[in-house]
Scaffold this motif. Structure first.
Motif, mmCIF file in Angstrom:
data_model
loop_
_atom_site.group_PDB
_atom_site.id
_atom_site.type_symbol
_atom_site.label_atom_id
_atom_site.label_comp_id
_atom_site.label_asym_id
_atom_site.label_seq_id
_atom_site.Cartn_x
_atom_site.Cartn_y
_atom_site.Cartn_z
ATOM 1 N N ASP A 22 1.120 -1.203 0.153
ATOM 2 C CA ASP A 22 -0.324 0.100 -0.065
ATOM 3 C C ASP A 22 0.769 0.492 -0.080
ATOM 4 O OD1 ASP A 22 -1.409 2.079 1.521
ATOM 5 O OD2 ASP A 22 -2.959 1.215 1.161
ATOM 6 N N THR A 23 1.109 2.309 -0.878
ATOM 7 C CA THR A 23 1.468 2.801 -1.204
ATOM 8 C C THR A 23 1.882 4.366 0.120
ATOM 9 O OG1 THR A 23 -0.105 4.726 -2.561
ATOM 10 C CG2 THR A 23 1.026 3.072 -3.477
ATOM 11 N N ASP A 24 0.297 4.250 1.178
ATOM 12 C CA ASP A 24 0.222 5.369 1.976
ATOM 13 C C ASP A 24 1.204 4.262 3.278
ATOM 14 O OD1 ASP A 24 -1.286 7.077 0.788
ATOM 15 O OD2 ASP A 24 -3.655 6.844 1.256
ATOM 16 N N ASP A 25 0.708 2.866 3.073
ATOM 17 C CA ASP A 25 1.962 2.137 3.903
ATOM 18 C C ASP A 25 3.188 2.761 4.190
ATOM 19 O OD1 ASP A 25 -0.579 1.869 5.444
ATOM 20 O OD2 ASP A 25 -0.233 -0.742 4.832
ATOM 21 N N LEU A 26 3.660 2.716 2.665
ATOM 22 C CA LEU A 26 4.919 2.738 2.579
ATOM 23 C C LEU A 26 5.407 3.745 2.809
ATOM 24 C CD1 LEU A 26 5.598 1.564 -0.935
ATOM 25 C CD2 LEU A 26 6.009 0.381 0.562
ATOM 26 N N ILE A 27 4.375 5.197 2.172
ATOM 27 C CA ILE A 27 4.644 6.323 3.098
ATOM 28 C C ILE A 27 5.238 6.787 4.219
ATOM 29 C CG2 ILE A 27 3.894 8.909 3.227
ATOM 30 C CD1 ILE A 27 3.092 8.324 -0.223
ATOM 31 N N GLU A 28 3.722 5.964 5.306
ATOM 32 C CA GLU A 28 4.123 6.541 6.787
ATOM 33 C C GLU A 28 5.533 5.607 7.108
ATOM 34 O OE1 GLU A 28 -0.831 6.122 8.043
ATOM 35 O OE2 GLU A 28 0.797 4.511 8.184
ATOM 36 N N LEU A 50 6.065 12.989 -1.663
ATOM 37 C CA LEU A 50 5.852 11.800 -1.188
ATOM 38 C C LEU A 50 5.707 10.290 -2.507
ATOM 39 C CD1 LEU A 50 5.683 12.510 2.625
ATOM 40 C CD2 LEU A 50 7.840 12.086 1.266
ATOM 41 N N GLU A 51 4.883 10.742 -2.437
ATOM 42 C CA GLU A 51 3.870 9.791 -3.455
ATOM 43 C C GLU A 51 4.744 9.681 -4.285
ATOM 44 O OE1 GLU A 51 -0.591 10.002 -2.403
ATOM 45 O OE2 GLU A 51 0.221 11.782 -3.642
ATOM 46 N N LYS A 52 4.827 10.633 -4.970
ATOM 47 C CA LYS A 52 5.897 10.939 -6.641
ATOM 48 C C LYS A 52 7.689 10.290 -6.487
ATOM 49 C CE LYS A 52 7.761 14.178 -9.617
ATOM 50 N NZ LYS A 52 8.029 15.286 -10.680
ATOM 51 N N HIS A 53 7.842 10.526 -4.910
ATOM 52 C CA HIS A 53 9.084 9.080 -4.627
ATOM 53 C C HIS A 53 8.741 8.050 -4.969
ATOM 54 C CE1 HIS A 53 12.449 8.273 -3.145
ATOM 55 N NE2 HIS A 53 12.438 7.818 -2.512
ATOM 56 N N ILE A 54 7.638 7.633 -3.877
ATOM 57 C CA ILE A 54 7.436 6.005 -4.366
ATOM 58 C C ILE A 54 6.574 5.666 -5.782
ATOM 59 C CG2 ILE A 54 5.040 4.933 -3.317
ATOM 60 C CD1 ILE A 54 7.344 5.581 -1.310
ATOM 61 N N ALA A 55 6.422 6.722 -6.230
ATOM 62 C CA ALA A 55 5.905 6.320 -8.045
ATOM 63 C C ALA A 55 7.114 6.077 -8.469
ATOM 64 C CB ALA A 55 4.897 7.072 -8.240
ATOM 65 N N LYS A 60 10.957 1.529 -10.686
ATOM 66 C CA LYS A 60 11.944 0.772 -11.008
ATOM 67 C C LYS A 60 11.950 -0.844 -10.872
ATOM 68 C CE LYS A 60 14.322 4.890 -11.380
ATOM 69 N NZ LYS A 60 15.279 5.791 -10.636
ATOM 70 N N SER A 61 11.457 -0.922 -9.443
ATOM 71 C CA SER A 61 11.403 -1.618 -8.812
ATOM 72 C C SER A 61 10.785 -2.727 -7.985
ATOM 73 C CB SER A 61 11.875 -1.201 -6.997
ATOM 74 O OG SER A 61 12.829 0.092 -7.244
ATOM 75 N N VAL A 62 9.415 -2.162 -8.724
ATOM 76 C CA VAL A 62 8.364 -3.438 -8.372
ATOM 77 C C VAL A 62 7.984 -4.220 -9.299
ATOM 78 C CG1 VAL A 62 5.855 -3.521 -6.730
ATOM 79 C CG2 VAL A 62 7.619 -2.257 -6.291
ATOM 80 N N ARG A 63 7.674 -5.978 -8.798
ATOM 81 C CA ARG A 63 6.894 -6.793 -10.649
ATOM 82 C C ARG A 63 5.994 -7.832 -9.505
ATOM 83 N NH1 ARG A 63 8.380 -3.015 -12.537
ATOM 84 N NH2 ARG A 63 10.279 -2.744 -13.867
ATOM 85 N N ASN A 64 4.595 -7.951 -10.071
ATOM 86 C CA ASN A 64 4.589 -9.232 -9.700
ATOM 87 C C ASN A 64 3.868 -8.446 -8.415
ATOM 88 O OD1 ASN A 64 3.066 -11.498 -10.527
ATOM 89 N ND2 ASN A 64 4.402 -13.002 -8.585
ATOM 90 N N GLU A 77 2.337 11.166 -12.666
ATOM 91 C CA GLU A 77 3.117 10.892 -14.537
ATOM 92 C C GLU A 77 3.160 9.366 -15.281
ATOM 93 O OE1 GLU A 77 5.963 14.153 -14.856
ATOM 94 O OE2 GLU A 77 4.732 15.158 -14.194
ATOM 95 N N ASN A 78 3.928 8.824 -14.400
ATOM 96 C CA ASN A 78 4.560 7.835 -14.383
ATOM 97 C C ASN A 78 3.624 6.396 -14.251
ATOM 98 O OD1 ASN A 78 4.931 7.690 -11.688
ATOM 99 N ND2 ASN A 78 6.533 6.195 -11.808
ATOM 100 N N LEU A 79 1.856 6.583 -13.645
ATOM 101 C CA LEU A 79 1.107 5.307 -13.267
ATOM 102 C C LEU A 79 1.037 4.256 -14.472
ATOM 103 C CD1 LEU A 79 -1.036 4.730 -10.746
ATOM 104 C CD2 LEU A 79 -2.621 6.194 -12.298
ATOM 105 N N LYS A 80 0.449 4.495 -15.402
ATOM 106 C CA LYS A 80 1.010 3.465 -16.376
ATOM 107 C C LYS A 80 2.094 3.156 -16.956
ATOM 108 C CE LYS A 80 -3.060 3.627 -18.199
ATOM 109 N NZ LYS A 80 -3.965 3.169 -18.886
#
Length: 162
Positions: A22-28, A50-55, A60-64, A77-80
């Protein structure tokens, strides 16, 4: 907010080889404080950075991985580039009903300060929903469905989409 992202994610994980974050959990975790505190102390602009940093990290780092996001994350901007975008869709009144009927309703409502003003919350919902629908690769109507039903439908539709 309130469509059952967490419940559906847990069901998807049980029935697939996906993991869920969860992105909010990552930010917290990154900030070592709650989202509410970040907004109160730093403001929305800082939170969106912070959301932009997570995005960027996700791309770059997350699959499956099943990624649950906060309501404003759709503006990244990179959502897709991150992956298939799934919208868990429901009407506003059904969302409010779902939250109020939850066993931890008081805690859930307290965690969502936007819902203290239902008129403003409805306005935000009406502003964002068309944007969510436009961005979504897959839409799952969660109204009156269990998390398990939604998870099964999600897995079926995502397989067809990929």
């Amino acid at each position: 907010m309130g469509v059952g992202k967490g419940s559906v994610a847990r069901e998807v994980v049980k029935h697939s080889d996906y993991i869920a974050i969860d992105t909010d959990d990552l930010i917290e975790s990154m900030e070592n404080r709650k989202i509410k505190a970040i907004f109160e102390q730093e403001g929305e602009k800082y939170f969106r950075k912070l959301e932009k940093h997570i995005a960027k990290w996700l791309e770059k780092s997350v699959r499956n991985t099943l990624i649950s996001t906060g309501g404003g994350f759709y503006k990244q901007e990179n959502l897709k580039n991150i992956g298939t975008i799934v919208l868990l869709d429901s009407g506003f009144d059904a969302i409010i009903k779902r939250i109020k009927e939850h066993p931890n309703a008081t805690k859930k409502l307290k965690k969502r300060p936007l819902l203290s003003d239902l008129k403003a919350a409805r306005k935000l919902y009406e502003e964002r929903r068309p944007e969510y629908l436009k961005l979504a690769d897959v839409v799952i109507d969660v109204t009156n469905k269990s998390a398990k039903e939604c998870a099964k439908e999600l897995l079926k539709k995502v397989k067809k989409h990929v």
